[in-house]
Design an enzyme around this catalytic site. Structure first.
Site, PDB file in Angstrom:
ATOM      1  N   LYS A  27       0.825  -1.197   0.000  1.00  0.00           N
ATOM      2  CA  LYS A  27       0.000   0.000   0.000  1.00  0.00           C
ATOM      3  C   LYS A  27       0.870   1.263   0.000  1.00  0.00           C
ATOM      4  O   LYS A  27       2.089   1.182   0.208  1.00  0.00           O
ATOM      5  CB  LYS A  27      -0.925  -0.044   1.227  1.00  0.00           C
ATOM      6  CG  LYS A  27      -1.910  -1.231   1.233  1.00  0.00           C
ATOM      7  CD  LYS A  27      -2.810  -1.155   2.467  1.00  0.00           C
ATOM      8  CE  LYS A  27      -3.684  -2.387   2.632  1.00  0.00           C
ATOM      9  NZ  LYS A  27      -4.548  -2.296   3.849  1.00  0.00           N
ATOM     10  N   TYR A  67     -12.244  -2.641  -2.811  1.00  0.00           N
ATOM     11  CA  TYR A  67     -12.712  -2.642  -1.416  1.00  0.00           C
ATOM     12  C   TYR A  67     -14.236  -2.600  -1.318  1.00  0.00           C
ATOM     13  O   TYR A  67     -14.772  -2.226  -0.274  1.00  0.00           O
ATOM     14  CB  TYR A  67     -12.091  -1.466  -0.668  1.00  0.00           C
ATOM     15  CG  TYR A  67     -10.651  -1.695  -0.251  1.00  0.00           C
ATOM     16  CD1 TYR A  67     -10.296  -2.812   0.501  1.00  0.00           C
ATOM     17  CD2 TYR A  67      -9.647  -0.790  -0.590  1.00  0.00           C
ATOM     18  CE1 TYR A  67      -8.974  -3.028   0.894  1.00  0.00           C
ATOM     19  CE2 TYR A  67      -8.326  -0.993  -0.190  1.00  0.00           C
ATOM     20  CZ  TYR A  67      -7.999  -2.115   0.552  1.00  0.00           C
ATOM     21  OH  TYR A  67      -6.705  -2.326   0.948  1.00  0.00           O
ATOM     22  N   ASN A 130      -1.471  -0.328   7.559  1.00  0.00           N
ATOM     23  CA  ASN A 130      -0.954  -1.678   7.828  1.00  0.00           C
ATOM     24  C   ASN A 130      -0.187  -2.288   6.655  1.00  0.00           C
ATOM     25  O   ASN A 130       0.005  -3.498   6.588  1.00  0.00           O
ATOM     26  CB  ASN A 130      -2.072  -2.588   8.331  1.00  0.00           C
ATOM     27  CG  ASN A 130      -3.183  -2.776   7.302  1.00  0.00           C
ATOM     28  OD1 ASN A 130      -3.071  -2.298   6.176  1.00  0.00           O
ATOM     29  ND2 ASN A 130      -4.234  -3.483   7.692  1.00  0.00           N
ATOM     30  N   HIS A 133      -1.896  -5.618   1.595  1.00  0.00           N
ATOM     31  CA  HIS A 133      -3.151  -6.337   1.395  1.00  0.00           C
ATOM     32  C   HIS A 133      -2.798  -7.726   0.899  1.00  0.00           C
ATOM     33  O   HIS A 133      -1.880  -7.890   0.105  1.00  0.00           O
ATOM     34  CB  HIS A 133      -4.014  -5.639   0.335  1.00  0.00           C
ATOM     35  CG  HIS A 133      -5.137  -6.512  -0.160  1.00  0.00           C
ATOM     36  ND1 HIS A 133      -6.344  -6.593   0.485  1.00  0.00           N
ATOM     37  CD2 HIS A 133      -5.206  -7.386  -1.206  1.00  0.00           C
ATOM     38  CE1 HIS A 133      -7.124  -7.467  -0.156  1.00  0.00           C
ATOM     39  NE2 HIS A 133      -6.455  -7.958  -1.184  1.00  0.00           N
ATOM     40  N   GLU A 144      -9.611 -10.214  -7.498  1.00  0.00           N
ATOM     41  CA  GLU A 144      -8.663  -9.112  -7.309  1.00  0.00           C
ATOM     42  C   GLU A 144      -7.566  -9.119  -8.372  1.00  0.00           C
ATOM     43  O   GLU A 144      -7.160  -8.063  -8.860  1.00  0.00           O
ATOM     44  CB  GLU A 144      -8.053  -9.205  -5.907  1.00  0.00           C
ATOM     45  CG  GLU A 144      -9.080  -8.965  -4.802  1.00  0.00           C
ATOM     46  CD  GLU A 144      -8.574  -9.336  -3.426  1.00  0.00           C
ATOM     47  OE1 GLU A 144      -9.339  -9.151  -2.453  1.00  0.00           O
ATOM     48  OE2 GLU A 144      -7.426  -9.823  -3.289  1.00  0.00           O
TER      49      GLU A 144
HETATM   50  P1  IDP Z   1      -7.237  -7.328   5.818  1.00  0.00           P
HETATM   51  O1  IDP Z   1      -6.467  -6.271   5.043  1.00  0.00           O
HETATM   52  O2  IDP Z   1      -6.415  -7.868   6.955  1.00  0.00           O
HETATM   53  O3  IDP Z   1      -7.833  -8.404   4.946  1.00  0.00           O
HETATM   54  P2  IDP Z   1      -9.940  -6.237   6.014  1.00  0.00           P
HETATM   55  O4  IDP Z   1     -10.878  -6.545   7.126  1.00  0.00           O
HETATM   56  O5  IDP Z   1     -10.206  -6.874   4.692  1.00  0.00           O
HETATM   57  O6  IDP Z   1      -8.460  -6.563   6.526  1.00  0.00           O
HETATM   58  O7  IDP Z   1      -9.911  -4.663   5.859  1.00  0.00           O
HETATM   59  C1  IDP Z   1      -9.344  -4.069   4.720  1.00  0.00           C
HETATM   60  C2  IDP Z   1      -8.482  -2.916   5.143  1.00  0.00           C
HETATM   61  O8  IDP Z   1      -9.312  -1.901   5.716  1.00  0.00           O
HETATM   62  C3  IDP Z   1      -7.453  -3.237   6.237  1.00  0.00           C
HETATM   63  O9  IDP Z   1      -6.255  -3.792   5.734  1.00  0.00           O
HETATM   64  C4  IDP Z   1      -7.221  -1.865   6.830  1.00  0.00           C
HETATM   65  O10 IDP Z   1      -6.325  -1.118   6.009  1.00  0.00           O
HETATM   66  C5  IDP Z   1      -8.599  -1.242   6.741  1.00  0.00           C
HETATM   67  N1  IDP Z   1      -9.332  -1.406   7.989  1.00  0.00           N
HETATM   68  C6  IDP Z   1      -9.966  -2.517   8.421  1.00  0.00           C
HETATM   69  N2  IDP Z   1     -10.525  -2.322   9.613  1.00  0.00           N
HETATM   70  C7  IDP Z   1     -10.253  -1.032   9.941  1.00  0.00           C
HETATM   71  C8  IDP Z   1     -10.564  -0.220  11.056  1.00  0.00           C
HETATM   72  O11 IDP Z   1     -11.218  -0.638  12.017  1.00  0.00           O
HETATM   73  N3  IDP Z   1     -10.089   1.054  11.027  1.00  0.00           N
HETATM   74  C9  IDP Z   1      -9.356   1.560  10.010  1.00  0.00           C
HETATM   75  N4  IDP Z   1      -9.039   0.813   8.939  1.00  0.00           N
HETATM   76  C10 IDP Z   1      -9.478  -0.464   8.899  1.00  0.00           C
HETATM   77 MG    MG Z   2      -9.276  -8.247   3.464  1.00  0.00          MG
END
Ligand code: IDP
Ligand code: MG
Length: 168
Positions: A27, A67, A130, A133, A144
């Site tokens: 990212k 997303y 984080n 992805h 994707e």
């Molecule tokens: P993942 O990336 O571990 O699969 P997902 O639940 O698919 O997690 O969420 C997609 C992305 O959305 C996450 O990687 C993160 O960047 C963002 N995200 C998820 N939950 C939160 C949150 O509670 N606050 C802010 N960003 C979030």
């Molecule tokens: Mg995800």
């Protein structure tokens, strides 16, 4: 995956291990922090095979499609603003059970809950930054990969060291 050949020899192996592909995004925080090499290196060293790679600017439309499952979540707007804010690296990795291997190497969604030794646990602090992805299922991976790559951009090739990584 659309456009990908089947693997008559290695598709379904003894023990029902399945050759899978996973879409990984490094990212904008990873690119801005100069962690592209580090993150690719971690996935390479795990033994995953790199079959697709590009640097791109994700636009609003692509972010929305990628997303889409999160459209009703409170963090959606921030997530789309973030992923479109600066270039992203898109990668396709292949291995037996690639989906789970990539997610293990990434760690938990929240870096604060990720074990050390994982990408997010070693290099991140905040759930909204984080770094990576990784696809969460073979079906997501197919969807994707088709969003980010043309079929001919996902390559098929032999890797000479495979017998040193996978017992076939
Ligand atoms: P993942 O990336 O571990 O699969 P997902 O639940 O698919 O997690 O969420 C997609 C992305 O959305 C996450 O990687 C993160 O960047 C963002 N995200 C998820 N939950 C939160 C949150 O509670 N606050 C802010 N960003 C979030
Ligand atoms: Mg995800």
């Amino acid at each position: 995956v659309r456009g990908s050949p089947t693997y008559p020899r290695r598709g379904l192996k003894e023990g029902c291990q399945l050759v899978q592909k996973s879409l990984v995004l490094l990212k904008p925080d990873a690119v801005q922090r100069g962690l592209v090499g580090e993150l690719i290196s971690r996935l390479e060293r795990r033994g995953l095979k790199l079959v697709g790679m590009k640097l791109l600017q994700v636009d609003e439309a692509l972010a929305g499609r990628h997303y889409g499952e999160h459209v009703d979540r409170s963090f959606y707007r921030g997530l789309v603003d973030f992923i479109t804010s600066s270039p992203t690296v898109a990668l396709v990795w292949e291995a037996d059970n690639a989906i789970i291997l990539v997610r293990q190497t990434m760690g938990e969604t929240d870096p604060g809950k990720s074990p050390t030794g994982t990408i997010r646990g070693d290099l991140g602090i905040n759930i909204g930054r984080n770094l990576v992805h990784g696809s969460d299922s073979p079906e997501s991976a197919q969807r994707e990969i088709d969003l980010f790559f043309q079929p001919q951009e996902v390559l098929v090739y032999e890797r000479n060291l495979d017998p040193w990584i996978t017992e076939s």
